[in-house]
Design a protein around this motif. Structure first.
Motif: not given
Ligand SMILES: C[S@@+](CC[C@H](N)C(=O)[O-])C[C@H]1O[C@@H](n2cnc3c(N)ncnc32)[C@H](O)[C@@H]1O
Length: 346
Positions: A171, A173, A178, A253
């Protein structure tokens, strides 16, 4: 101009008696020339490559001799356990070499032998111990030309090679993404500093048809598609490991895009509103700039009128001069951590 054969290939040639009359599996050879140089006395050769340039170099070789086979992929295809010898060429990434060794064992018959060859500067010396864990006992067959050649017998028990075990999922952030990637793919398991800087320029509006050159695990294209869902995405990379990672990153995604193998822009058709890239400058263990310099020079022909060119690069690289030569100007869109994002318009 063709690259000369590397020292690891010359070391194998020096030990050509090991290859004579064998059914050989070669994994990730550096070039088509390396394969044809080593194949001369073999009974049959199967090549596995994830590099579309090596595929292109070997296509006619494989067609000309119905015996030899060429497999271009990321490792999902099963290799028949029919080879007497498997040659793994040491890769820059350790996990990538681990993966190839497992793949090689799967392709050996019961009395088959495994060879691993590489240069000292690429870290081959530490591999004796590392392969021992995989196969039991290892022999150092030869060392010359600042390279080492290791050999090992196929162990009695060989675990089935399962490509799914090699994908890593992370992941990011910072980018709300992802990312799926295989060993050997650029920045496997982390976000590159240059890519992060490039992602920081996403506020500069993006529309139309976008080309992500050297897409790696697909981070840049996935970020564009997520923020600008109306864009059309095309992604290109030389490596099928990268392209399969990109396919999975896009799917994870909810982003759609067209994915294409190409050495440079050679296989690309059409014109784009934006070409975006964190272009390559490492190749194996050496540093090369010609791929990116050629890419910058060719890029303008692939842009529509008012089209935009946007790349991130280490700020010591001489790309701005080439961008200016091609586009007549070069702006710095962002700077940080030793990198710049350069922008130009047609
Ligand atoms: C610096 S990485 C960037 C990857 C990804 N865009 C990112 O930012 O994480 C450059 C990529 O270019 C690819 N590449 C290297 N040589 C290439 C070539 N001749 N043609 C197309 N892609 C190439 C590499 O496989 C690698 O994935």
């Amino acid at each position: 101009m063709m690259d000369p054969l590397s020292s690891p290939v010359l070391l194998l040639q020096k030990n050509a008696d090991l290859l004579e009359g064998m059914r050989i599996l070669m994994l990730e050879p550096e070039s088509g020339a390396a394969v044809t140089a080593l194949a001369k006395t073999a009974e049959q050769v199967s090549v596995f490559t994830s590099d579309c340039r090596v595929r292109d170099q070997l296509e006619s070789w494989a067609e000309a001799d119905g015996q030899n086979t060429l497999c271009f992929g990321f490792g999902a295809q099963t290799t028949a356990a029919e080879h007497d010898l498997a040659i793994v060429f040491l890769q820059k990434s350790k996990p990538r070499t681990d993966m190839l060794l497992q793949q090689a064992l799967q392709g050996l018959n019961e009395s088959g032998r495994l060879l691993l060859v590489g240069a000292n500067k690429a870290g081959i010396k530490s591999w004796g111990k590392r392969i021992e864990k995989l196969v039991g006992s290892v022999e150092k067959v030869d060392s010359a030309r600042h390279c080492v050649l290791f050999a090992a017998d196929r162990p009695d028990e060989v675990a089935a090679f399962d490509i799914e075990q090699w994908f890593e999922v992370n992941q990011l952030d910072q980018a709300d993404l992802e990312v799926h990637s295989l060993p050997g793919v650029f920045s496997h398991g982390r976000l590159d500093v240059g890519t992060r800087l490039l992602l920081g320029t996403m506020e500069n509006r993006i529309k139309g048809h976008v080309l992500d050159f050297g897409c790696g695990a697909g981070v840049v294209a996935a970020a564009v598609g997520k923020k600008y869902p109306n864009t059309k995405l095309t992604m290109v990379d030389i490596s099928e490991l990268a392209l399969e990672s990109s396919r999975r990153t896009l799917a994870a995604n909810g982003v759609e895009g067209q994915i294409q193998a190409s050495d440079g822009l050679g296989n690309i058709k059409g014109r784009f509103d934006l070409i975006i890239s964190n272009p390559p400058f490492h190749e194996g263990i050496s540093t090369r700039y010609d791929t990116t310099e050629n890419f910058i020079r060719a890029s303008r022909r692939f842009l529509k009128p008012r089209g935009e060119f946007r790349i991130v690069a280490n700020n010591f690289l001489q790309y701005p001069a080439i961008i200016k030569e091609v586009y007549g100007h070069c702006e710095v869109l962002a700077s940080g951590d030793g990198f710049n994002v350069y922008q130009a318009r047609v």
